[in-house]
Design a protein around this motif. Structure first.
Motif, mmCIF file in Angstrom:
data_model
loop_
_atom_site.group_PDB
_atom_site.id
_atom_site.type_symbol
_atom_site.label_atom_id
_atom_site.label_comp_id
_atom_site.label_asym_id
_atom_site.label_seq_id
_atom_site.Cartn_x
_atom_site.Cartn_y
_atom_site.Cartn_z
ATOM 1 N N GLN A 1 0.705 -1.082 0.057
ATOM 2 C CA GLN A 1 -0.335 0.119 0.210
ATOM 3 C C GLN A 1 0.612 1.446 -0.140
ATOM 4 O O GLN A 1 1.588 1.449 0.535
ATOM 5 C CB GLN A 1 -0.933 -0.625 1.213
ATOM 6 C CG GLN A 1 -2.406 0.329 0.937
ATOM 7 C CD GLN A 1 -3.001 0.797 0.185
ATOM 8 O OE1 GLN A 1 -2.832 0.952 -0.987
ATOM 9 N NE2 GLN A 1 -3.426 -0.444 -0.144
ATOM 10 N N HIS A 2 0.451 2.213 -1.025
ATOM 11 C CA HIS A 2 1.448 2.950 -0.742
ATOM 12 C C HIS A 2 0.165 4.777 -0.806
ATOM 13 O O HIS A 2 -0.595 4.660 -1.493
ATOM 14 C CB HIS A 2 1.728 3.513 -2.369
ATOM 15 C CG HIS A 2 2.496 4.512 -2.737
ATOM 16 N ND1 HIS A 2 4.000 4.840 -1.873
ATOM 17 C CD2 HIS A 2 2.414 5.678 -3.551
ATOM 18 C CE1 HIS A 2 4.286 6.628 -2.164
ATOM 19 N NE2 HIS A 2 3.437 6.770 -3.872
ATOM 20 N N ASN A 3 0.519 5.595 0.283
ATOM 21 C CA ASN A 3 -0.023 6.666 0.291
ATOM 22 C C ASN A 3 -0.133 8.075 -0.623
ATOM 23 O O ASN A 3 1.871 7.954 -0.456
ATOM 24 C CB ASN A 3 -0.479 6.963 1.900
ATOM 25 C CG ASN A 3 1.084 7.745 2.609
ATOM 26 O OD1 ASN A 3 1.582 6.554 2.502
ATOM 27 N ND2 ASN A 3 0.580 8.549 2.953
ATOM 28 N N MET A 4 0.145 9.040 -0.703
ATOM 29 C CA MET A 4 0.325 10.149 -1.464
ATOM 30 C C MET A 4 0.063 10.895 -0.863
ATOM 31 O O MET A 4 -0.232 11.196 0.174
ATOM 32 C CB MET A 4 -1.093 10.264 -2.850
ATOM 33 C CG MET A 4 -0.706 9.126 -3.712
ATOM 34 S SD MET A 4 -2.468 9.286 -4.870
ATOM 35 C CE MET A 4 -3.973 9.697 -4.551
ATOM 36 N N SER A 5 1.333 11.869 -1.204
ATOM 37 C CA SER A 5 1.439 12.795 -0.687
ATOM 38 C C SER A 5 0.218 14.523 -1.260
ATOM 39 O O SER A 5 -0.961 14.261 -1.313
ATOM 40 C CB SER A 5 2.587 13.831 -1.181
ATOM 41 O OG SER A 5 4.156 13.515 -1.070
ATOM 42 N N LYS A 6 -0.087 14.845 0.563
ATOM 43 C CA LYS A 6 -1.471 15.147 0.405
ATOM 44 C C LYS A 6 -1.041 16.931 -0.555
ATOM 45 O O LYS A 6 -2.486 17.646 -0.454
ATOM 46 C CB LYS A 6 -1.815 16.464 1.738
ATOM 47 C CG LYS A 6 -1.553 15.089 2.646
ATOM 48 C CD LYS A 6 -2.340 15.108 4.210
ATOM 49 C CE LYS A 6 -2.336 14.141 5.007
ATOM 50 N NZ LYS A 6 -2.542 14.050 6.491
ATOM 51 N N GLN A 7 0.384 17.454 -1.066
ATOM 52 C CA GLN A 7 0.024 18.492 -1.066
ATOM 53 C C GLN A 7 0.891 18.133 -2.459
ATOM 54 O O GLN A 7 2.202 17.390 -3.090
ATOM 55 C CB GLN A 7 0.849 19.979 -0.825
ATOM 56 C CG GLN A 7 0.422 20.504 0.383
ATOM 57 C CD GLN A 7 0.973 20.673 1.536
ATOM 58 O OE1 GLN A 7 2.129 21.526 1.634
ATOM 59 N NE2 GLN A 7 -0.100 22.111 2.544
ATOM 60 N N TYR A 8 0.788 18.787 -3.564
ATOM 61 C CA TYR A 8 1.182 19.068 -5.278
ATOM 62 C C TYR A 8 2.351 20.485 -5.499
ATOM 63 O O TYR A 8 1.094 20.820 -5.294
ATOM 64 C CB TYR A 8 0.666 18.207 -6.420
ATOM 65 C CG TYR A 8 1.386 18.499 -7.346
ATOM 66 C CD1 TYR A 8 2.242 17.208 -7.627
ATOM 67 C CD2 TYR A 8 1.149 19.372 -8.542
ATOM 68 C CE1 TYR A 8 2.386 17.231 -9.253
ATOM 69 C CE2 TYR A 8 1.968 19.363 -9.458
ATOM 70 C CZ TYR A 8 2.613 18.772 -9.738
ATOM 71 O OH TYR A 8 3.520 18.270 -11.194
ATOM 72 N N GLN A 9 3.684 20.260 -5.887
ATOM 73 C CA GLN A 9 4.247 21.138 -6.279
ATOM 74 C C GLN A 9 4.133 21.598 -7.941
ATOM 75 O O GLN A 9 5.069 20.680 -8.456
ATOM 76 C CB GLN A 9 5.035 22.217 -5.642
ATOM 77 C CG GLN A 9 5.153 22.606 -4.094
ATOM 78 C CD GLN A 9 6.418 23.092 -3.470
ATOM 79 O OE1 GLN A 9 7.342 23.551 -4.206
ATOM 80 N NE2 GLN A 9 6.055 22.827 -2.063
ATOM 81 N N LYS A 10 3.662 22.137 -8.020
ATOM 82 C CA LYS A 10 4.043 22.118 -9.987
ATOM 83 C C LYS A 10 5.119 22.415 -9.771
ATOM 84 O O LYS A 10 6.011 23.611 -9.435
ATOM 85 C CB LYS A 10 2.812 23.290 -10.816
ATOM 86 C CG LYS A 10 3.136 23.393 -12.055
ATOM 87 C CD LYS A 10 2.243 24.024 -12.668
ATOM 88 C CE LYS A 10 2.698 24.164 -14.183
ATOM 89 N NZ LYS A 10 1.224 25.326 -14.669
ATOM 90 N N PRO A 11 5.981 21.656 -10.836
ATOM 91 C CA PRO A 11 8.064 22.601 -11.259
ATOM 92 C C PRO A 11 7.841 23.962 -11.693
ATOM 93 O O PRO A 11 6.983 24.068 -12.426
ATOM 94 C CB PRO A 11 8.052 21.045 -11.693
ATOM 95 C CG PRO A 11 7.116 20.739 -13.194
ATOM 96 C CD PRO A 11 5.679 20.970 -11.640
ATOM 97 N N ASP A 12 8.922 24.083 -10.877
ATOM 98 C CA ASP A 12 9.381 24.978 -11.647
ATOM 99 C C ASP A 12 10.305 25.774 -13.820
ATOM 100 O O ASP A 12 9.844 26.959 -14.250
ATOM 101 C CB ASP A 12 10.388 26.132 -10.802
ATOM 102 C CG ASP A 12 9.839 26.630 -9.624
ATOM 103 O OD1 ASP A 12 8.510 26.984 -10.109
ATOM 104 O OD2 ASP A 12 10.246 26.690 -8.553
ATOM 105 N N ASP A 13 10.658 24.796 -13.589
ATOM 106 C CA ASP A 13 11.004 24.087 -14.650
ATOM 107 C C ASP A 13 10.016 23.771 -15.987
ATOM 108 O O ASP A 13 9.310 23.003 -16.361
ATOM 109 C CB ASP A 13 11.940 22.612 -14.715
ATOM 110 C CG ASP A 13 13.255 23.111 -16.359
ATOM 111 O OD1 ASP A 13 12.978 23.405 -17.209
ATOM 112 O OD2 ASP A 13 14.242 22.358 -15.600
ATOM 113 N N GLN A 14 10.558 24.733 -16.491
ATOM 114 C CA GLN A 14 9.033 24.758 -17.768
ATOM 115 C C GLN A 14 9.535 23.522 -18.897
ATOM 116 O O GLN A 14 8.125 23.383 -18.921
ATOM 117 C CB GLN A 14 9.066 25.894 -18.940
ATOM 118 C CG GLN A 14 8.406 27.491 -18.149
ATOM 119 C CD GLN A 14 8.618 28.372 -19.106
ATOM 120 O OE1 GLN A 14 9.204 28.428 -20.452
ATOM 121 N NE2 GLN A 14 7.486 29.518 -19.008
ATOM 122 N N ALA A 15 10.886 23.068 -18.827
ATOM 123 C CA ALA A 15 11.253 22.222 -19.885
ATOM 124 C C ALA A 15 10.308 20.997 -19.277
ATOM 125 O O ALA A 15 9.891 20.104 -19.879
ATOM 126 C CB ALA A 15 12.418 21.164 -19.734
#
Length: 485
Positions: free
Chosen positions: A28-42
Motif C-alpha cells: 500500500q502506498h499513500n500519496m502526498s497531500k500537497q503538490y507543487q508544480k515544477p518551476d522548470d518549463q522544460a
C-alpha cells in the motif's frame, strides 16, 4: 516497491477484485497531500507529453526472482510478518541475508531478450516504460562503478553475456520504438555499508545509525547515491523519468506525523535532492523526477499504488499496479484478465491519470506466457478504442454507472466507454448517456463501426438507438462511443 506497515486511504475506489488482497496490503502506498508544480518549463512540457501517453510498462526484476519472493523485502527485519524467511537459510537473519546476497553468483537469465518485450508492449499500446535499475536490496541491474554487487560483476554468471548490462539493453530497445524511458532507483540501499552500517544491526527499513551523529558515514552514502544516479543519467542514453522509491529516505522536516509509517522515520535522511536533480537535469534536460511521497519540486507526479482514485486529482498522477498479484516474479502467479486490465485502464484514464502496469520477469529472463497473452488482448482492444485513451483528459461527469468518460484535449469530442461485466460486449437497444454542459451534439459514432448512430436529446444528455448489428462485430471488454459537439 514501497511497503508500509500501516497506511491511510485517500478516497480510493475498491478494486480488490482486480488485485490480490495480500499483495495490495503489503504494497500500500499513500500519496502526498500537497503538490507543487515544477518551476522548470522544460519539465512542465515533458509532463504534458507524458500525460498524453496514458499507458506504460513497469518491470521489477532482480536476483530475488530466483527465489520467487517479493522483491527485496524478506531481508528487511521489520517485514518478516508478511514476507517470511523460509527454507534452510531462514533459521537466522544473518544466514538468510548471506544466502540472499549469494543469489548474485547464480543469476543467469539467459532468455533475456528486450526486443521481444518491446514488441509485445508496443502492440498492447504502451507508450513509456519504467525499469528497476536498483531495488532496496542494492543489487544493481546496470554496470555501476560504485559497487561489485551488480549484474555485470564477474561473480554473476550473466556478466559473460554480451547483453549483461540489462538496463542499457532495455533502454536502447524501448527507445528505438519511441517509448519514453524511465529509471526506477531505490534511494535506500540495504547492501551499502554506509546505509546499513555493519557496526550496528539493522532494525527496520531505515538507516541503522544517526546520520547527524556519524556525518562522515552519511556523506559517503550521499556520494554513493549521487554517483550511481549520475551514471544512469550520463551513460544510458536519453532518459525521460527518474522514478525514486523508498520515501523514508527524506529530510526530517518533510515527515508528516499524521501518517503512521512516516512516524517511524527517526533520523534525518536528507540525500540532497536539489543537488541530485540539478545534476540529472543538466544531463537530461526536462527530466521528470518522481521522488515518491516527498512533496515539492522533485515529486513531479504522484503515484497511487494498486488503487484508482475515486475522483480526478488536480495534479499529474499515475496508478502503478501489478498485472499479477506480485510486483516481482512468483511461480504460478495469478494474472488479471484482459477484461479487467482494459476496464482498469479506462477507469484510470477517466480520472485523468496514467496506468503503469507491472510485469515481473522470471529468473530465466522472460515473462510468463500469461503476460504476453494479456498484452495481445489489450492490443486488440486498443487498435479499435485507443483514440479515446491517448491525448485525453478527464471530463465531468467522469462516470455514470458503467459508463466512463474521457475528452480529447484538443477537440470538442467526448468518449463514452460502456463497460460490460462479461468479455463480449452486448449493448442494449437503447442507451442513455448523461452529459454535462453539452448544448448541442453534432455526431455520435461507435469506434470500430462505420455505421451511423442515431440519438435524441434527453433530460440530462442523449439517448442512443443501438442497431442490433453493433453486437455482431465482435467488440470485447468495453465499447466506446465518440460524441462530437
Amino acid at each position: 516497491m514501497f511497503k508500509f506497515p500501516k497506511y491511510t486511504f485517500i478516497a480510493f475506489t475498491a478494486i480488490s477484485c482486480l488485485t490480490g488482497l495480500n499483495a495490495a496490503h503489503a504494497q500500500q502506498h499513500n500519496m502526498s497531500k500537497q503538490y507543487q508544480k515544477p518551476d522548470d518549463q522544460a519539465v512542465q512540457q515533458k509532463l504534458d507529453q507524458w500525460q498524453d501517453l496514458k499507458f506504460g510498462l513497469f518491470m521489477h526484476w532482480g536476483t530475488y526472482s530466483e527465489w520467487g519472493v517479493v522483491e527485496s523485502w524478506s531481508i528487511c527485519p521489520e517485514d518478516e510478518g508478511w514476507t517470511q524467511r523460509k527454507g534452510p537459510h531462514g533459521a537466522t537473519y544473518d544466514g538468510y541475508k548471506k544466502a540472499y546476497e549469494n543469489l548474485q553468483t547464480t543469476f543467469n537469465p539467459v532468455k533475456f531478450d528486450p526486443d521481444k518485450w518491446v514488441k509485445a508492449a508496443k502492440f498492447a499500446g504502451m507508450k513509456y516504460m519504467i525499469f528497476t535499475t536498483k531495488h532496496h536490496d542494492g543489487f544493481s541491474m546496470f554496470d555501476t562503478k560504485q559497487t561489485d554487487y551488480k549484474i555485470t560483476d564477474s561473480k554473476t554468471p550473466f556478466s559473460k553475456n554480451p547483453k549483461a548490462n540489462v538496463t542499457k539493453e532495455i533502454f536502447n530497445s524501448f527507445r528505438k520504438e519511441n517509448f519514453m524511458i524511465g529509471a526506477y532507483f531505490s534511494k535506500p540501499d540495504w547492501h551499502s555499508p554506509e546505509y546499513w552500517w555493519p557496526y550496528f544491526p539493522p532494525k527496520d527499513r531505515n538507516v541503522n545509525y544517526d546520520p547527524e551523529k556519524y556525518p562522515e558515514h552519511w556523506q559517503k552514502f550521499k556520494d554513493f547515491t549521487y554517483n550511481q544516479i549520475e551514471e544512469l543519467m550520463t551513460g544510458y542514453g536519453k532518459v525521460d523519468i527518474l522514478w525514486l522509491d523508498g520515501g523514508w529516505v527524506r529530510p526530517k522536516n518533510t515527515i508528516d506525523t499524521a501518517i503512521d509509517w512516516q512516524r517511524g522515520i527517526k533520523f534525518n535522511q536528507d540525500i540532497d535532492m536539489p543537488k541530485i536533480a540539478g545534476m540529472a537535469r543538466k544531463n537530461q534536460p526536462g527530466l521528470i523526477v518522481v521522488d515518491r511521497t516527498v512533496s515539492g519540486q522533485y515529486e513531479n507526479y504522484t503515484t497511487p499504488e494498486q488503487e484508482v482514485p475515486a475522483t480526478p486529482l488536480s495534479n499529474p498522477w499515475e496508478t502503478c499496479m501489478t498485472m499479477g498479484n506480485s510486483w516481482s516474479y512468483v511461480p504460478g502467479d495469478h494474472y488479471k484478465s484482459t477484461h479487467d486490465i482494459v476496464q482498469l485502464l479506462v477507469k484510470v484514464v477517466s480520472r485523468g491519470g496514467n496506468l503503469l502496469m507491472n510485469i515481473g520477469p522470471g529468473p530465466d529472463g522472460d515473462w510468463a506466457d500469461e503476460a504476453y497473452d494479456r498484452l495481445n488482448g489489450i492490443g486488440n482492444w486498443m487498435k479499435i478504442n485507443g483514440e479515446g485513451i491517448y491525448n485525453s483528459r478527464s471530463v465531468a461527469p467522469y462516470s455514470a454507472g458503467d459508463i466512463y468518460y474521457t475528452k480529447n484535449k484538443d477537440h470538442n469530442r467526448i468518449y463514452a466507454f460502456v463497460l460490460t461485466k462479461q468479455e463480449k460486449v452486448d449493448l442494449p437497444a437503447s442507451l442513455k448517456i448523461p452529459l454535462n454542459d453539452i448544448k448541442k451534439v453534432k455526431k455520435v459514432t461507435l469506434l470500430g463501426s462505420a455505421q451511423k448512430v442515431k440519438w435524441k436529446d434527453s433530460a440530462d444528455g442523449i439517448e442512443l438507438s443501438i442497431p442490433a448489428s453493433f453486437n455482431q462485430i465482435g467488440l470485447k471488454q468495453a465499447a466506446c462511443f465518440a460524441i462530437d459537439y
